[in-house]
Design a protein around this motif. Structure first.
Motif, PDB file in Angstrom:
ATOM      1  N   ASP A 149       0.829  -1.205   0.000  1.00 39.32           N
ATOM      2  CA  ASP A 149       0.000   0.000   0.000  1.00 39.32           C
ATOM      3  C   ASP A 149       0.870   1.265   0.000  1.00 39.32           C
ATOM      4  O   ASP A 149       0.601   2.227  -0.709  1.00 39.32           O
ATOM      5  CB  ASP A 149      -0.916  -0.012   1.236  1.00 39.32           C
ATOM      6  N   ARG A 151       0.794   4.183  -2.919  1.00 38.57           N
ATOM      7  CA  ARG A 151       0.514   5.593  -2.642  1.00 38.57           C
ATOM      8  C   ARG A 151       1.670   6.495  -3.040  1.00 38.57           C
ATOM      9  O   ARG A 151       1.477   7.646  -3.421  1.00 38.57           O
ATOM     10  CB  ARG A 151       0.211   5.782  -1.143  1.00 38.57           C
ATOM     11  N   LEU A 191       2.637   9.978   4.594  1.00 40.32           N
ATOM     12  CA  LEU A 191       1.656  10.097   3.516  1.00 40.32           C
ATOM     13  C   LEU A 191       0.339  10.683   4.010  1.00 40.32           C
ATOM     14  O   LEU A 191      -0.427  11.253   3.234  1.00 40.32           O
ATOM     15  CB  LEU A 191       1.411   8.725   2.885  1.00 40.32           C
TER      16      LEU A 191
END
Length: 555
Positions: free
Chosen positions: A86, A90, A354
């Motif tokens: 993931d 991203r 993030l």
RNA sequence: GGCGACGUAGCUCAGCUGGUGAGAGCGCUCGACUCAUAAUCGAGAGGUCGACAGUUCGAAUCUGUCCGUCGCUACCA
């Protein structure tokens, strides 16, 4: 691309993130981001890039973590592998293959290398004394033994290191040792392990390292230091039940191949996995056997000996496979003066980063601060400062100001090139020179300098606009204004290529506005192309949202 | 303890094998501009290059000692 313009195979080999916990911004800046910038650049100039890595899922720390959480090692591995995948998604890390060391393919490749080295005599079997837990009926890795530290009397010291005073230990030094599994007192017992005969490669590795050119000084220093001290043969099996099994059965149960022996093999096994997936199972050879191929290993400095000594020794012993072309290991990103560490809460995890910043903005800030020469101190406020004062102010604003003027004064379409004056062509020559400068920097893995060169070109366009004042020309001499803005647009279209390895998301957005650009060059934006009222490429970070965050707290 | 580094403007960092008056970005001051996310551009101020000693015609750059910081030390990866 090679100097004669022929596409070259480039293996971008990236450190295998250890699936024992979240990775942090230090890991990102140390390996994953630089690898991605390099790979994106190499693809754009037309080389055949294969960027591989995967989650490293074996080893003692994972079983320790699983025990602590009361779950299986597989649970831990699955959780963090999913998190890593993931993260990469991203961040736009452009893997050609991201796998894990838990695949059958990886085990098979590991067995092949193990057996070849065994057959050639570079692996042998040795007997030593090791602590044994009679209740659990198994040998204990150092980490599974606890006792009192002989240096500081800390009672929970581990067999490999005391967490209280930080000293490294041998389990025999512990006072009142006990098994972490059963609590019983471990007893020494003879055990057998396989050893990689690094000493076989003392001379060949020394010669190889002496012949390296263009390597970073700290990488070469550190590696040669190992050689000068004399390479010691190293155990490559462990008393564990979590890992790749030993492909010969004369060691008995409860033995596994040491993670570091097999993790580096992942570079090869991932390449093979990719090839098989392409329905071209022999395709891996182009990156591993072709003498023109380049292999660049992106790692943090803590992994240097594994990539400049152990893996090259394994490759030499195996025979016929390319050794690393370069290992541009980065130093550390530090937070509050210390090495980033997710487990100790120093610095931000990738997830946390993030959540605070846009992917391109985070990529920019880290790329501008990469610890290429020395450790680099980073704070959340410094990241925000890089984004607001550099990325947004210089580049984001430039794009916005040019697009706004084109939209407003050129009838909402890209103007024809027209007749460019000397200062116009001079600006474009600057941008073309910047493209070459950035390319040279990235190809040498000087990524900070490459980014800086790109940003300098953006500043030159800002200066050009201040000097030519197209907003005034729009009133007095509309034709001249169109030429200026067309020139600025062309410059922007070149600079965004310079920045594209660093800022893939905003570059894709510009593809939509200005049209895609193939290759490493500046192209004219097609006249007549409609330009709508722009929206900012990057949002400014509101510093008040950062108050009280990680690096302001006691570390 | 041993090994490897690092300590250069307020901040983050460049300065390769010693040699034109020590650099960049950001911050700061002043000025210009107002198209643009109060963004941009120009000029300027600001450093005894950790300390001390040495080598040299000449050292931030080489040597030694010291102080400070960090990493590694082969079973963390």
């Amino acid at each position: 691309m090679s100097s004669n313009g022929v596409a070259r195979p480039v293996l971008v080999a990236v450190a295998w993130p250890y699936a024992s916990g979240s990775r942090h911004l230090g890991h990102l800046a140390g390996a994953y981001l630089p690898a991605d910038v390099f790979a994106r650049f190499q693809r754009r100039v037309g080389n055949r890039v294969l960027m591989v890595s995967g989650s490293d899922v074996h080893g003692t720390p994972i079983t320790v973590r699983a025990d602590a959480d009361g779950v299986t090692p597989n649970d831990i591995v699955d959780r963090y592998h999913a998190e890593f995948v993931d993260n990469w998604e991203r961040l736009g890390i452009s893997w050609d293959r991201y796998t894990s060391t838990g695949t059958d393919n990886h085990a098979a490749v590991t067995h092949d290398i193990f057996l070849r080295l065994l057959g050639k005599g570079h692996i042998d079997k040795r007997t030593s004394d090791q602590y044994y837990d009679e209740e659990a009926e198994r040998f204990l890795p150092d980490r599974y033994i606890e006792g009192t530290c002989p240096h500081c009397d800390y009672t929970e010291a581990r067999g490999d290191q005391c967490e209280s005073c930080g000293r490294t230990l041998d389990p025999e030094e512990l006072i009142n040792p006990r098994s972490k599994i059963t609590g019983s007192e471990p007893v020494p017992r003879q055990t057998e392990h396989f050893f990689l005969r690094l000493s076989d490669f003392q001379e060949s590795l020394g010669d190889w390292l002496d012949s390296r050119e263009g390597w970073r000084a700290h990488v070469l220093n550190f590696s040669k230091g190992w050689i000068e001290e004399g390479l010691q043969d190293r155990a490559i099996t462990r008393d564990l039940d979590w890992g790749i099994d030993v492909p010969v059965d004369d060691l008995g149960p409860g033995k596994r191949i040491y993670v570091w022996f097999e993790a580096v093999i992942g570079y090869l096994s991932a390449t093979k996995e990719w090839a098989t997936d392409q329905d071209d199972p022999e395709a891996w050879r182009d990156w591993w056997e072709n003498p023109d191929a380049r292999s660049v290993y992106f790692i943090g400095k803590d992994n240097i000996p594994f990539h400049t000594i152990i893996w090259p020794a394994m490759l030499q012993g195996y025979g016929g496979l390319n050794l690393p072309t370069d290992v541009p290991a980065n130093q550390y990103v530090t937070f509050r003066g210390g090495k980033a560490s997710a487990s100790r809460g120093v610095g931000l995890t990738i997830d946390e980063g993030l959540d605070l910043f846009e992917p391109d903005a985070l990529r920019y800030a880290l790329a501008a601060s990469l610890p290429e020469q020395s450790d680099t101190e980073l704070t959340v406020n410094e990241i925000a400062r890089r984004i607001n004062e550099e990325l947004v102010a210089t580049w984001g604003n430039l794009v916005n100001r040019v697009l706004s003027m084109v939209h407003g004064t050129c009838g909402g379409v890209v103007p024809p090139v027209g007749e460019r004056a000397r200062n116009d062509t001079a600006l474009l020559a600057d941008v073309d020179a910047a493209l070459e400068r950035v390319a040279a920097h990235i190809d040498r893995v000087e990524l900070r300098a490459g980014l800086q060169s790109g940003m300098a070109a953006a500043a030159a366009v800002n200066a050009y606009l201040n000097a030519t004042e197209p907003w005034k020309a729009a009133r007095d001499d509309p034709e001249r204004a169109r030429v200026i803005l067309g020139t600025a647009l062309s410059a922007v279209n070149g600079i965004r290529v310079c920045l594209s390895p660093y800022l893939p998301f905003s570059n894709a957005a510009l593809d939509g506005i200005l049209g895609p650009v193939e290759g490493w060059c500046r192209t004219e934006v097609e006249p007549g192309r409609p330009i709508e009222r722009p929206s900012p490429l990057f949002a400014k970070v509101d510093p008040t949202t950062l108050d009280g965050l990680v690096d302001d707290e006691p570390g």
